[in-house]
Design an enzyme around this catalytic site. Structure first.
Site, short mmCIF file in Angstrom:
data_model
loop_
_atom_site.label_atom_id
_atom_site.label_comp_id
_atom_site.label_asym_id
_atom_site.label_seq_id
_atom_site.Cartn_x
_atom_site.Cartn_y
_atom_site.Cartn_z
N TYR A 68 -1.60 0.26 10.54
CA TYR A 68 -1.64 -0.20 9.15
C TYR A 68 -0.37 0.21 8.41
O TYR A 68 0.21 -0.59 7.67
CB TYR A 68 -2.88 0.38 8.46
CG TYR A 68 -3.08 -0.10 7.04
CD1 TYR A 68 -3.24 -1.46 6.77
CD2 TYR A 68 -3.12 0.80 5.97
CE1 TYR A 68 -3.42 -1.91 5.46
CE2 TYR A 68 -3.31 0.36 4.68
CZ TYR A 68 -3.46 -1.00 4.43
OH TYR A 68 -3.64 -1.45 3.13
N SER A 71 0.86 -1.18 0.00
CA SER A 71 0.00 0.00 0.00
C SER A 71 0.89 1.23 0.00
O SER A 71 2.04 1.19 0.46
CB SER A 71 -0.89 0.01 1.25
OG SER A 71 -1.52 1.26 1.42
#
Length: 261
Positions: free
Chosen positions: A139, A126
């Site tokens: 995250y 990501s």
């Protein structure tokens, strides 16, 4: 026929990759936890379901995969938007287990087959791996660790004809991702994409994955960052009309607005 193994294949980017690869003539093994959903998708694309939690996968689970030309590690996800000072350590543990240790386990299980086929490993990380942001500590940390794993593996396999690619998506409108992160709060999940003109769709990332997978065997794409035009950086998102001139703009907007209905 080339063979691909896709984790996280019961929804989102993983499902899109499985469908696109199968449509391109690949033999596809779909890996995820949700049996009914996974088996339904596998049946639709003439694929093969492997129902397992990637954090607990063992050799017996991947036994049916006698050949592996491509491993796409899509299994992952985010939990919560808490500040670091108030973060839930269990959420962080779950994010690390799925995003990092699940990737590690699948690579370890399938690496001998990938070496034998001179194949390709693609880890879907990501843009959260590139910079921290408020509420994203867990995250971002997990995806950064997955990125470090990918980079280390590429160097460790110097001299071995296996391609290793990291795909770093920006804003992708995959309904379950936001809903899971926000504990099922549909209103907050919808607001994430509100007024964003054409965020990425799962199939956009799948097209990147398939494109890289189909490159000549000697061509390695180390990493590729993929963002919608509306998102110039992790912290620079434009909300509003980009005035696209093609007809797909209004169609895309309608799909985005209706995804949670």
């Amino acid at each position: 026929m080339k063979t691909a193994v896709i984790t996280g294949a019961s929804s989102g980017i993983g499902e899109a990759c499985a469908r696109l690869l199968a449509g391109g003539g690949w033999k596809v093994f779909l890996v995820a936890r949700r049996r009914e959903r996974l088996e339904n998708i596998a049946s639709e694309i003439n694929g093969h379901a492997i129902v397992v939690d990637v954090t607990k996968a063992q050799e017996i689970d991947v036994g049916p995969v006698t050949r592996c030309d491509l491993l796409v590690n899509c299994a992952g996800g985010a939990l919560g938007l808490d500040a670091v000072g108030q973060a839930n350590a269990d959420d962080w543990t779950n994010m690390f287990n799925t995003n990092v240790l699940g990737t590690l386990r699948m690579i370890q299980l399938l690496l001998p087959r990938l070496v034998e086929s001179q194949g390709c490993i693609m880890n879907i990380t990501s843009t959260a791996a590139l910079a921290g942001y408020e509420g994203g500590g867990g995250y971002c940390a997990a995806k950064s660790a997955q990125r470090a794993l990918t980079q280390s593996l590429r160097l460790e396999m110097k001299g071995v004809p296996v391609r290793i690619t990291e795909v770093l998506p920006g804003m992708v409108n995959t309904p379950e991702f936001a809903l899971n992160r926000l504990r099922g709060d549909a209103e907050r999940a919808r607001a994430v994409y509100e007024n964003v003109d054409r965020p990425l769709a799962a199939n956009d990332i799948a097209q990147v994955v398939v494109g890289v997978a189909n490159l000549p065997a000697h061509v390695n794409v180390d990493e590729i960052v993929v963002r919608p035009v509306a998102q110039r950086a992790q912290h620079a998102l434009f909300r509003g009309d980009l005035r696209w001139r093609d007809k797909q703009s209004s169609l895309h907007s309608s799909i985005v607005k209706g995804e949670y209905q």
